[in-house]
Design a protein around this motif. Structure first.
Motif, PDB file in Angstrom:
ATOM      1  N   THR A  38       0.850  -1.194   0.000  1.00 47.02           N
ATOM      2  CA  THR A  38       0.000   0.000   0.000  1.00 47.02           C
ATOM      3  C   THR A  38       0.879   1.234   0.000  1.00 47.02           C
ATOM      4  OG1 THR A  38      -0.116  -0.085   2.410  1.00 47.02           O
ATOM      5  CG2 THR A  38      -1.900  -1.136   1.177  1.00 47.02           C
ATOM      6  N   PRO A  39       0.445   2.357  -0.603  1.00 49.81           N
ATOM      7  CA  PRO A  39       1.287   3.564  -0.656  1.00 49.81           C
ATOM      8  C   PRO A  39       1.697   4.035   0.737  1.00 49.81           C
ATOM      9  CG  PRO A  39      -0.583   3.775  -2.133  1.00 49.81           C
ATOM     10  CD  PRO A  39      -0.833   2.545  -1.315  1.00 49.81           C
ATOM     11  N   LEU A  40       2.930   4.462   0.849  1.00 48.68           N
ATOM     12  CA  LEU A  40       3.422   5.058   2.091  1.00 48.68           C
ATOM     13  C   LEU A  40       2.823   6.459   2.201  1.00 48.68           C
ATOM     14  CD1 LEU A  40       5.388   4.894   4.523  1.00 48.68           C
ATOM     15  CD2 LEU A  40       7.137   5.895   3.033  1.00 48.68           C
ATOM     16  N   SER A 275       7.077  24.570  -1.577  1.00 51.55           N
ATOM     17  CA  SER A 275       5.695  24.465  -1.116  1.00 51.55           C
ATOM     18  C   SER A 275       5.675  24.328   0.390  1.00 51.55           C
ATOM     19  CB  SER A 275       5.010  23.238  -1.735  1.00 51.55           C
ATOM     20  OG  SER A 275       5.480  22.040  -1.140  1.00 51.55           O
ATOM     21  N   GLY A 276       4.530  24.583   0.962  1.00 51.01           N
ATOM     22  CA  GLY A 276       4.329  24.253   2.363  1.00 51.01           C
ATOM     23  C   GLY A 276       4.111  22.752   2.516  1.00 51.01           C
ATOM     24  N   ALA A 277       4.064  22.269   3.747  1.00 50.22           N
ATOM     25  CA  ALA A 277       3.885  20.842   3.999  1.00 50.22           C
ATOM     26  C   ALA A 277       2.487  20.399   3.596  1.00 50.22           C
ATOM     27  CB  ALA A 277       4.135  20.548   5.475  1.00 50.22           C
ATOM     28  N   TYR A 278       2.379  19.193   3.010  1.00 52.41           N
ATOM     29  CA  TYR A 278       1.090  18.627   2.626  1.00 52.41           C
ATOM     30  C   TYR A 278       1.146  17.112   2.763  1.00 52.41           C
ATOM     31  CZ  TYR A 278       3.353  17.549  -1.857  1.00 52.41           C
ATOM     32  OH  TYR A 278       4.206  17.070  -2.816  1.00 52.41           O
ATOM     33  N   ASN A 279      -0.032  16.466   2.866  1.00 53.76           N
ATOM     34  CA  ASN A 279      -0.117  15.016   2.979  1.00 53.76           C
ATOM     35  C   ASN A 279       0.033  14.397   1.595  1.00 53.76           C
ATOM     36  OD1 ASN A 279      -0.611  15.068   5.790  1.00 53.76           O
ATOM     37  ND2 ASN A 279      -2.770  15.519   5.419  1.00 53.76           N
ATOM     38  N   ALA A 280       0.848  13.343   1.502  1.00 54.47           N
ATOM     39  CA  ALA A 280       1.118  12.737   0.204  1.00 54.47           C
ATOM     40  C   ALA A 280       1.221  11.224   0.337  1.00 54.47           C
ATOM     41  CB  ALA A 280       2.416  13.291  -0.389  1.00 54.47           C
ATOM     42  N   MET A 281       0.973  10.533  -0.789  1.00 54.74           N
ATOM     43  CA  MET A 281       1.204   9.092  -0.899  1.00 54.74           C
ATOM     44  C   MET A 281       2.448   8.881  -1.746  1.00 54.74           C
ATOM     45  SD  MET A 281      -2.619   7.458  -1.360  1.00 54.74           S
ATOM     46  CE  MET A 281      -3.031   8.503  -2.755  1.00 54.74           C
ATOM     47  N   LEU A 282       3.267   7.892  -1.364  1.00 52.12           N
ATOM     48  CA  LEU A 282       4.522   7.649  -2.046  1.00 52.12           C
ATOM     49  C   LEU A 282       4.634   6.178  -2.424  1.00 52.12           C
ATOM     50  CD1 LEU A 282       5.201   9.622   0.709  1.00 52.12           C
ATOM     51  CD2 LEU A 282       7.212  10.013  -0.710  1.00 52.12           C
ATOM     52  N   ILE A 283       5.189   5.923  -3.622  1.00 53.08           N
ATOM     53  CA  ILE A 283       5.464   4.567  -4.086  1.00 53.08           C
ATOM     54  C   ILE A 283       6.873   4.550  -4.669  1.00 53.08           C
ATOM     55  CG2 ILE A 283       3.033   4.063  -4.541  1.00 53.08           C
ATOM     56  CD1 ILE A 283       3.591   4.518  -7.522  1.00 53.08           C
ATOM     57  N   PRO A 284       7.501   3.362  -4.757  1.00 53.11           N
ATOM     58  CA  PRO A 284       8.840   3.310  -5.361  1.00 53.11           C
ATOM     59  C   PRO A 284       8.824   3.774  -6.813  1.00 53.11           C
ATOM     60  CG  PRO A 284       8.356   1.290  -4.156  1.00 53.11           C
ATOM     61  CD  PRO A 284       7.080   2.070  -4.230  1.00 53.11           C
ATOM     62  N   GLU A 285       9.919   4.378  -7.223  1.00 54.66           N
ATOM     63  CA  GLU A 285      10.028   4.819  -8.613  1.00 54.66           C
ATOM     64  C   GLU A 285       9.889   3.648  -9.576  1.00 54.66           C
ATOM     65  OE1 GLU A 285      10.976   7.815 -11.648  1.00 54.66           O
ATOM     66  OE2 GLU A 285      10.058   7.765  -9.669  1.00 54.66           O
ATOM     67  N   ASP A 331      -4.915   0.894  -1.917  1.00 54.37           N
ATOM     68  CA  ASP A 331      -4.550   0.191  -3.146  1.00 54.37           C
ATOM     69  C   ASP A 331      -3.292  -0.650  -2.936  1.00 54.37           C
ATOM     70  OD1 ASP A 331      -6.608   0.932  -4.830  1.00 54.37           O
ATOM     71  OD2 ASP A 331      -5.597   2.753  -5.520  1.00 54.37           O
ATOM     72  N   ARG A 332      -3.319  -1.887  -3.494  1.00 51.83           N
ATOM     73  CA  ARG A 332      -2.151  -2.767  -3.415  1.00 51.83           C
ATOM     74  C   ARG A 332      -1.373  -2.636  -4.725  1.00 51.83           C
ATOM     75  NH1 ARG A 332      -3.285  -8.643  -1.751  1.00 51.83           N
ATOM     76  NH2 ARG A 332      -4.651  -8.591  -3.601  1.00 51.83           N
ATOM     77  N   VAL A 333      -0.301  -1.850  -4.658  1.00 52.55           N
ATOM     78  CA  VAL A 333       0.478  -1.514  -5.848  1.00 52.55           C
ATOM     79  C   VAL A 333       1.591  -2.552  -6.014  1.00 52.55           C
ATOM     80  CG1 VAL A 333       1.909   0.238  -6.961  1.00 52.55           C
ATOM     81  CG2 VAL A 333      -0.018   0.920  -5.506  1.00 52.55           C
ATOM     82  N   ILE A 334       1.788  -3.007  -7.243  1.00 53.16           N
ATOM     83  CA  ILE A 334       2.885  -3.941  -7.513  1.00 53.16           C
ATOM     84  C   ILE A 334       4.211  -3.177  -7.456  1.00 53.16           C
ATOM     85  CG2 ILE A 334       3.909  -5.507  -9.200  1.00 53.16           C
ATOM     86  CD1 ILE A 334       1.156  -6.124 -10.241  1.00 53.16           C
ATOM     87  N   VAL A 335       5.083  -3.596  -6.561  1.00 54.44           N
ATOM     88  CA  VAL A 335       6.371  -2.928  -6.384  1.00 54.44           C
ATOM     89  C   VAL A 335       7.543  -3.820  -6.784  1.00 54.44           C
ATOM     90  CG1 VAL A 335       5.504  -1.399  -4.582  1.00 54.44           C
ATOM     91  CG2 VAL A 335       6.455  -3.627  -3.942  1.00 54.44           C
ATOM     92  N   ASN A 336       7.283  -5.109  -6.989  1.00 56.22           N
ATOM     93  CA  ASN A 336       8.342  -6.031  -7.413  1.00 56.22           C
ATOM     94  C   ASN A 336       7.712  -7.109  -8.279  1.00 56.22           C
ATOM     95  OD1 ASN A 336      10.803  -7.225  -7.695  1.00 56.22           O
ATOM     96  ND2 ASN A 336      10.780  -8.249  -5.695  1.00 56.22           N
ATOM     97  N   GLY A 337       8.405  -7.459  -9.387  1.00 61.45           N
ATOM     98  CA  GLY A 337       7.858  -8.440 -10.318  1.00 61.45           C
ATOM     99  C   GLY A 337       6.877  -7.848 -11.296  1.00 61.45           C
ATOM    100  N   ILE A 354       6.736  -0.446   2.079  1.00 61.70           N
ATOM    101  CA  ILE A 354       7.533   0.567   1.379  1.00 61.70           C
ATOM    102  C   ILE A 354       8.348   1.359   2.396  1.00 61.70           C
ATOM    103  CG2 ILE A 354       7.431   2.662  -0.036  1.00 61.70           C
ATOM    104  CD1 ILE A 354       4.876   1.580  -1.293  1.00 61.70           C
ATOM    105  N   THR A 355       9.634   1.513   2.138  1.00 65.82           N
ATOM    106  CA  THR A 355      10.523   2.303   3.002  1.00 65.82           C
ATOM    107  C   THR A 355      11.387   3.212   2.147  1.00 65.82           C
ATOM    108  OG1 THR A 355      12.203   0.554   2.976  1.00 65.82           O
ATOM    109  CG2 THR A 355      10.623   0.530   4.799  1.00 65.82           C
TER     110      THR A 355
END
Length: 381
Positions: A38-40, A275-285, A331-337, A354-355
């Motif tokens: 899931t997105p960080l 920008s000022g601080a905001y809430n975000a979702m992150l995924i590996p490149e 959401d379950r994002v594919i991060v490997n394979g 995700i780290t």
């Protein structure tokens, strides 16, 4: 009849072979395995990245304002000096002798003027003669002040605080004094704080201006052998026009330099808060897939089916890409394979976390062009 039977046999053989080929094309061992996460979710700040150079806020060439014999030098090459600190001493005796003569002339002129005032009151001298003596007294006073300055100029002091260069003239030399390059005794540059100058694009300028008043304007700088942005500052100057030929816009930041480690002329990579601080979702490149002109992510549904979701992306932070729109927090994002997955097909998903990636020092020279924008978690600032 025999020909018909032969053709039928060949056709049957072809059907059997085709069936065997289709059977061999089926995947073996079930759906392919992939890793999903899931997105960080973090609170981040966007930064615009630049490459620039450090410059001294003040740089002064130290000259003697009067000529003479250099009697002593009172600083070490490369020493930190303060404004008003004594650097050079010229032989004061000629100036002292001239001052004594000017003092005597001024005393005589004052005495003559006082006597003329008494005589004028008694109408013993004309008004014209009195004005002449008063003018002579004023000239003598001006000459006295000039000789006092000449004596003061035999002491060459630091006009600003900063780091002195090496001495250009040794004790024992005679200098003429003045503004020629031959009369430069040393130079002083101020380095704390120090300026960091860089050029921004017009788009970056617009972003910076729209974010003013909302926490933007902070600057973090790192040198080419550093992994962390450890030098802090603030944007204090923006030029008054965009360069029409290049589209660049010159900006400057004031950076704290308490130990004078940063030197004028050094290159650095800077992050300017965009920008000022905001809430975000992150995924590996690596989880971002190019689909023509779009950027998408592969998401695994509850039944294992792969779906494709278009993304609106933000900057990078710690090897992760900010996703502004397109994903839900669950959401379950594919991060490997991801190379084994296809939209519409099923996969076997195993869940990972995700780290952020640890920063590593750069061993390559700094580029001459600004890289893409980045972001940082609020807690990492």
């Amino acid at each position: 009849m025999r020909k018909i039977l032969a053709v039928a046999a060949i056709g049957a053989t072809g059907l059997v072979l085709a069936a065997c080929g289709q059977k061999q094309a089926q995947p073996q061992g079930g759906p392919p395995p992939v890793s999903v996460a899931t997105p960080l979710q973090e609170r981040v700040v966007d930064w615009n990245d630049f490459v620039g150079r450090f410059e001294a806020p003040q740089q002064v060439e130290v000259r003697a304002r009067a000529g003479g014999y250099i009697q002593a030098i009172h600083f070490r090459d490369g020493q930190q000096v303060k404004a008003g600190q004594l650097l050079f001493t010229l032989d004061p005796r000629p100036a002292q002798a001239a001052l004594a003569a000017a003092q005597a002339q001024a005393n005589q002129a004052r005495s003559d003027l006082k006597r003329a005032e008494s005589l004028l009151a008694a109408t013993a001298i004309s008004r014209e003669e009195f004005e002449t003596r008063r003018a002579a007294a004023q000239v003598a006073e001006a000459g006295l002040r000039a000789r006092e300055l000449d004596l003061e100029f035999t002491r060459v002091t630091a006009p600003v605080s900063g780091v002195a260069s090496d001495r250009r003239v040794d004790a024992g030399n005679v200098i003429s004094g003045g503004t020629s390059n031959a009369d430069v005794l040393t130079t002083i540059v101020s380095t704390n704080p120090i300026h960091f100058t860089f050029e921004a694009s017009e788009a970056q300028l617009l972003t910076q201006q729209r974010q003013q008043g909302r926490g933007a304007g902070r600057v973090k700088v790192r040198l080419q052998d550093e992994a962390e942005y450890r030098w802090n500052g603030t944007v204090d100057f923006a030029d008054n026009a965009v360069d029409a030929s290049s589209g660049a816009f010159r900006m400057r930041a004031v950076v704290n330099n308490p130990n004078n480690f940063l030197k004028p002329g050094m290159f650095g990579r800077a992050r300017v808060e965009g920008s000022g601080a905001y809430n975000a979702m992150l995924i590996p490149e690596e989880a971002v897939v190019a689909d023509g002109a779009r950027k998408v992510a592969y998401v695994v549904a509850g039944d294992g089916t792969v779906t494709m979701k278009p993304l609106q992306l933000g900057p990078l932070t710690g090897g992760l890409r900010v996703v502004k729109t397109g994903l839900r927090p669950d959401d379950r994002v594919i991060v490997n394979g991801i190379q084994r997955a296809q939209p519409g097909q099923k996969v076997t998903a195993s869940t990972v976390k995700i780290t952020h990636k640890a920063p590593t020092p750069s061993t390559t020279p700094l580029p001459t062009a600004a890289p893409a924008a980045t972001a940082t978690p609020v807690g990492a600032q």
